[in-house]
Design a protein around this motif. Structure first.
Motif, PDB file in Angstrom:
ATOM      1  N   LEU A  46     -43.618   1.522 -63.132  1.00 12.35           N
ATOM      2  CA  LEU A  46     -44.559   2.521 -62.627  1.00 12.35           C
ATOM      3  C   LEU A  46     -44.735   2.378 -61.121  1.00 12.35           C
ATOM      4  N   GLY A  47     -44.737   1.136 -60.639  1.00 15.30           N
ATOM      5  CA  GLY A  47     -44.838   0.919 -59.200  1.00 15.30           C
ATOM      6  C   GLY A  47     -43.678   1.556 -58.455  1.00 15.30           C
ATOM      7  N   LEU A  48     -42.472   1.480 -59.023  1.00 17.21           N
ATOM      8  CA  LEU A  48     -41.312   2.118 -58.394  1.00 17.21           C
ATOM      9  C   LEU A  48     -41.469   3.634 -58.391  1.00 17.21           C
ATOM     10  N   ILE A  61     -28.761  -8.167 -64.054  1.00 25.14           N
ATOM     11  CA  ILE A  61     -27.510  -8.817 -63.692  1.00 25.14           C
ATOM     12  C   ILE A  61     -26.349  -8.079 -64.370  1.00 25.14           C
ATOM     13  N   GLY A  62     -25.354  -7.745 -63.581  1.00 29.58           N
ATOM     14  CA  GLY A  62     -24.185  -7.045 -64.095  1.00 29.58           C
ATOM     15  C   GLY A  62     -24.266  -5.538 -63.949  1.00 29.58           C
ATOM     16  N   ALA A  63     -25.463  -5.010 -63.628  1.00 32.14           N
ATOM     17  CA  ALA A  63     -25.626  -3.555 -63.463  1.00 32.14           C
ATOM     18  C   ALA A  63     -25.507  -3.183 -61.985  1.00 32.14           C
ATOM     19  N   LYS A  64     -25.046  -1.959 -61.727  1.00 33.17           N
ATOM     20  CA  LYS A  64     -24.919  -1.489 -60.354  1.00 33.17           C
ATOM     21  C   LYS A  64     -26.259  -1.026 -59.786  1.00 33.17           C
ATOM     22  N   SER A  65     -27.131  -0.542 -60.681  1.00 33.65           N
ATOM     23  CA  SER A  65     -28.424  -0.038 -60.201  1.00 33.65           C
ATOM     24  C   SER A  65     -29.420  -0.011 -61.347  1.00 33.65           C
ATOM     25  N   ALA A  66     -30.682   0.016 -60.994  1.00 32.35           N
ATOM     26  CA  ALA A  66     -31.769   0.183 -61.956  1.00 32.35           C
ATOM     27  C   ALA A  66     -32.352   1.575 -61.768  1.00 32.35           C
ATOM     28  N   VAL A  67     -32.711   2.202 -62.890  1.00 34.71           N
ATOM     29  CA  VAL A  67     -33.238   3.563 -62.829  1.00 34.71           C
ATOM     30  C   VAL A  67     -34.522   3.637 -63.652  1.00 34.71           C
ATOM     31  N   VAL A  68     -35.550   4.234 -63.055  1.00 33.97           N
ATOM     32  CA  VAL A  68     -36.799   4.486 -63.765  1.00 33.97           C
ATOM     33  C   VAL A  68     -37.079   5.979 -63.675  1.00 33.97           C
ATOM     34  N   ASP A  93     -42.087  23.022 -67.315  1.00 35.11           N
ATOM     35  CA  ASP A  93     -43.019  23.343 -68.398  1.00 35.11           C
ATOM     36  C   ASP A  93     -44.321  22.565 -68.228  1.00 35.11           C
ATOM     37  N   GLY A  94     -44.855  22.589 -67.002  1.00 37.77           N
ATOM     38  CA  GLY A  94     -46.125  21.922 -66.723  1.00 37.77           C
ATOM     39  C   GLY A  94     -46.018  20.438 -66.473  1.00 37.77           C
ATOM     40  N   ALA A  95     -44.811  19.895 -66.452  1.00 34.38           N
ATOM     41  CA  ALA A  95     -44.636  18.460 -66.243  1.00 34.38           C
ATOM     42  C   ALA A  95     -43.844  18.210 -64.971  1.00 34.38           C
ATOM     43  N   LEU A  96     -44.137  17.095 -64.341  1.00 32.45           N
ATOM     44  CA  LEU A  96     -43.454  16.687 -63.119  1.00 32.45           C
ATOM     45  C   LEU A  96     -42.506  15.541 -63.476  1.00 32.45           C
ATOM     46  N   LEU A  97     -41.217  15.741 -63.219  1.00 28.37           N
ATOM     47  CA  LEU A  97     -40.212  14.716 -63.502  1.00 28.37           C
ATOM     48  C   LEU A  97     -39.986  13.889 -62.244  1.00 28.37           C
ATOM     49  N   VAL A  98     -40.168  12.575 -62.388  1.00 25.72           N
ATOM     50  CA  VAL A  98     -40.046  11.670 -61.257  1.00 25.72           C
ATOM     51  C   VAL A  98     -38.992  10.622 -61.595  1.00 25.72           C
ATOM     52  N   SER A  99     -38.139  10.294 -60.632  1.00 25.94           N
ATOM     53  CA  SER A  99     -37.148   9.235 -60.871  1.00 25.94           C
ATOM     54  C   SER A  99     -36.952   8.404 -59.618  1.00 25.94           C
ATOM     55  N   ARG A 100     -36.586   7.155 -59.844  1.00 23.97           N
ATOM     56  CA  ARG A 100     -36.340   6.218 -58.740  1.00 23.97           C
ATOM     57  C   ARG A 100     -35.130   5.369 -59.101  1.00 23.97           C
ATOM     58  N   SER A 108     -32.213   2.659 -52.073  1.00 28.38           N
ATOM     59  CA  SER A 108     -33.196   3.276 -52.969  1.00 28.38           C
ATOM     60  C   SER A 108     -33.179   4.785 -52.793  1.00 28.38           C
ATOM     61  N   ARG A 109     -33.275   5.492 -53.910  1.00 24.80           N
ATOM     62  CA  ARG A 109     -33.347   6.948 -53.870  1.00 24.80           C
ATOM     63  C   ARG A 109     -34.485   7.420 -54.763  1.00 24.80           C
ATOM     64  N   ALA A 110     -35.084   8.540 -54.374  1.00 19.70           N
ATOM     65  CA  ALA A 110     -36.191   9.094 -55.151  1.00 19.70           C
ATOM     66  C   ALA A 110     -35.942  10.572 -55.411  1.00 19.70           C
ATOM     67  N   HIS A 111     -36.312  11.031 -56.596  1.00 20.09           N
ATOM     68  CA  HIS A 111     -36.216  12.437 -56.955  1.00 20.09           C
ATOM     69  C   HIS A 111     -37.547  12.888 -57.549  1.00 20.09           C
ATOM     70  N   LEU A 112     -37.938  14.082 -57.193  1.00 20.84           N
ATOM     71  CA  LEU A 112     -39.204  14.633 -57.668  1.00 20.84           C
ATOM     72  C   LEU A 112     -38.976  16.083 -58.079  1.00 20.84           C
ATOM     73  N   GLY A 113     -39.203  16.382 -59.350  1.00 19.61           N
ATOM     74  CA  GLY A 113     -39.030  17.754 -59.824  1.00 19.61           C
ATOM     75  C   GLY A 113     -37.648  18.292 -59.573  1.00 19.61           C
ATOM     76  N   GLY A 114     -36.618  17.443 -59.727  1.00 16.15           N
ATOM     77  CA  GLY A 114     -35.250  17.885 -59.542  1.00 16.15           C
ATOM     78  C   GLY A 114     -34.785  17.932 -58.097  1.00 16.15           C
ATOM     79  N   ARG A 115     -35.628  17.496 -57.166  1.00 13.65           N
ATOM     80  CA  ARG A 115     -35.285  17.549 -55.745  1.00 13.65           C
ATOM     81  C   ARG A 115     -35.323  16.144 -55.139  1.00 13.65           C
ATOM     82  N   SER A 116     -34.298  15.791 -54.358  1.00 12.97           N
ATOM     83  CA  SER A 116     -34.290  14.516 -53.666  1.00 12.97           C
ATOM     84  C   SER A 116     -35.373  14.524 -52.592  1.00 12.97           C
ATOM     85  N   VAL A 117     -36.208  13.488 -52.573  1.00 14.75           N
ATOM     86  CA  VAL A 117     -37.320  13.431 -51.620  1.00 14.75           C
ATOM     87  C   VAL A 117     -37.389  12.027 -51.020  1.00 14.75           C
TER      88      VAL A 117
END
Length: 580
Positions: A46-48, A61-68, A93-100, A108-117
């Motif tokens: 959640l912090g990410l 260990i062994g992974a190229k990246s972590a995704v939340v 549909d009323g929800a905000l999709l967040v990824s890190r 590090s990369r961040a995406h918000l509602g389908g848009r890189s931010v």
């Protein structure tokens, strides 16, 4: 009423978690599991999502990246939704999709509602969406500005009324001060402008131009400059039309037309067509006579006096001096003079305006002092009630000797407003700085809560604060980690009861190892590792019925099948349901 809800998080290659989905719900959710199973990764994930620091050491260990990835319902029009849309995000549909995404190399990369931010955008949303309370992450009420805002909401109308009046006076004072600064700092420029206007108006007044005068004089100068040629032409033309007295035998147009008219007059009665022509020739004769007379008058009246021409040219030169400076023609010059006179009146009125503004500023500062004083008194009264309520909460959270106070203070500022004989700094929210202080035991000096408590104590302090402030702080989701560190028994039951109380007005997620706390949850999630030490998709499950009793039994006695532990677990669940 919950304004927004963190529905779920998908975590991949983060710490011990290989690939897992954490399904959350409104109300109180408890996350449990054995030590080292990855429960704290929920807080880390959640912090990410909220723009926290990306540590490449978190990548499995062994992974190229972590995704939340997270899905958060956000009502349209909410502050978080507005900020997300400003960043180009779209709600699903009323929800905000967040990824890190955090790479093993540290990118590090961040995406918000389908848009890189930028990651900073996620951090901006954090205050509106989630308050995290744990050993390493403290947000929300740890910020002094938020502490003052929360205290004001807690105080209610007692602060809201004076604060509205104060802000209105503050805005007017800012406007008056800005205008005063403009007048005083630009005094030299304004004086120079006034001098320039006076000079121009005096120069125009000395010439006394008339509208259209430049056009009239140009025409007269043209005529006077060619007076001899004009007189000669008029004389020749007059002779051609009316004859030359010095040449009585000469033929002129008037005589010829008159002869033509007489010839037709003699026979006009015999033919109507010819009669019409006779009339037209008669009209021509009259017109020729008129033109000849005007030519004679023009030649007689034409002034060829060189003195008059010199006077006209001198006047034109004076007008040209004005048009070079103030307008393309005399009409524009006169318009400049009108505007300049109006502006000069404004500039000459600066002294009067300066006195008016100074008097208004002094009156506003006096009014602001009174309103700020009333605001401070209301905050101090509310702070006393708040401190007593939080201290009482802490007594039930295994911190019986802790004492919370709120420091409402002002800072001296020679440019500020006067309060009780002091000149203090002021801003849009008044003159007060508000800070929560904690004395964890008798004899300990009160310190800011972030410094006055250990990690576990701090989470309990924040829980007590959030419970007291329930309904006054707009953050809709709270996540507590280590809130039950170092407690058990009755204190643990009280922690669970207060978390359940907070969950009536917000979404609450708690990572806990205490069954007394987990029993109060509306939903309990179990985090389990597989044999190879990782947490997979099937390793995070919702516990219901018998499964939940078994997990509480394990948490109580370390034995899932202990009859005594099972009975105690069922008793805890029944007590929690009865308490709700």
């Amino acid at each position: 009423m919950v304004l927004s809800v963190l529905e779920e998080m998908r975590i991949r290659s983060l710490g011990v978690i290989d690939d897992a989905v954490v399904e959350l719900s409104p109300g109180f959710t408890a996350v449990t599991g054995e030590t080292g199973a990855g429960k704290t990764m929920v807080v880390t994930s959640l912090g990410l999502l909220l723009g926290g620091r990306a540590d490449p050491a978190l990548v499995r260990i062994g992974a190229k990246s972590a995704v939340v990835e997270g899905r958060i319902t956000v009502p349209a029009g909410a502050a978080a939704a507005v900020r997300a849309e400003e960043a180009g995000a779209e709600l699903d549909d009323g929800a905000l999709l967040v990824s890190r995404t955090v790479s093993a190399e540290g990118r590090s990369r961040a995406h918000l509602g389908g848009r890189s931010v930028p990651v900073g955008v996620l951090a901006e949303l954090a205050d509106e969406l989630v308050a995290v309370h744990g050993q390493t992450d403290q947000q929300g009420l740890l910020k002094p500005a938020r502490q003052r805002g929360a205290l004001d909401r807690y105080a209610g109308e007692a602060v809201a009324g004076p604060l509205d009046k104060y802000r209105a006076a503050y805005r007017r004072l800012r406007a008056v001060t800005t205008e005063l600064d403009e007048i005083t700092t630009r005094a030299r420029e304004r004086a120079q402008e006034a001098d320039m206007l006076r000079f121009g108006l005096e120069e125009i007044a000395a010439v006394e131009p008339r509208a259209g005068e430049d056009t009239e004089l140009a025409a007269e100068a043209e005529r006077l400059g060619h007076a001899e040629a004009l007189a000669s032409a008029a004389t020749v033309a007059h002779a051609a039309l009316a004859g030359n007295p010095e040449d009585p035998e000469g033929v002129d147009a008037t005589t010829l037309v008159a002869g033509a008219h007489r010839a037709l007059e003699a026979v006009r009665s015999h033919d109507a067509a010819l009669s019409g022509l006779a009339d037209r020739i008669g009209e021509i004769g009259i017109l020729l006579s008129d033109v000849a007379g005007e030519l004679a008058g023009y030649a007689d009246d034409l002034d060829a006096d060189p003195l008059r021409l010199a006077a006209v040219e001198e006047r034109r030169a004076a007008l040209t001096q004005l048009t070079r400076k103030y307008g393309e023609d005399i009409g524009a010059v006169l318009a400049w003079a009108e505007d300049g006179a109006t502006r000069l009146t404004e500039l000459e009125g600066d002294d009067d305006r300066l006195a008016e503004l100074t008097a208004e500023r002094d009156a506003l500062r006096a009014e602001l002092s009174g309103l700020a004083h009333a605001l401070t008194e209301a905050r101090v009264e509310a702070a006393t009630r708040f401190a007593a309520a939080v201290t009482e909460e802490l007594a039930s959270l295994a911190m019986p000797h802790a004492r919370v106070t709120i420091d409402v203070r002002q800072n001296d500022d020679p440019d500020g407003v006067e309060i009780d004989g002091r000149t203090v700094a002021y801003g849009s929210a008044g003159v007060d700085e508000v800070e929560l202080l904690l004395a964890p035991h008798p004899g300990a000096p009160p310190r800011p809560i972030a410094k006055g408590a250990s990690g576990g104590e701090l989470s309990r302090v924040m829980l007590a604060v959030e419970v007291v402030f329930a309904g006054t702080d707009p953050v809709p989701t709270y996540l507590f980690d280590e809130v039950d560190a170092g407690v058990g028994g009755k204190a643990a039951v009280e922690i669970g009861r207060r978390l359940a109380r907070l969950a009536k007005s917000a979404q609450v997620v708690v990572v806990t190892h205490l069954p007394q706390v987990a029993a109060f949850a509306d939903r309990q999630l179990l985090v389990e590792k597989t044999n190879d030490g990782s947490v997979t998709r099937s390793g995070v499950q919702v516990l219901e019925g018998e499964d939940r009793v078994r997990e509480l039994s394990r948490m109580l006695a370390g034995q899932e099948d202990s009859e005594t532990a099972r009975a105690h677990a069922e008793e805890l669940l029944a007590a929690a349901r009865g308490d709700g």
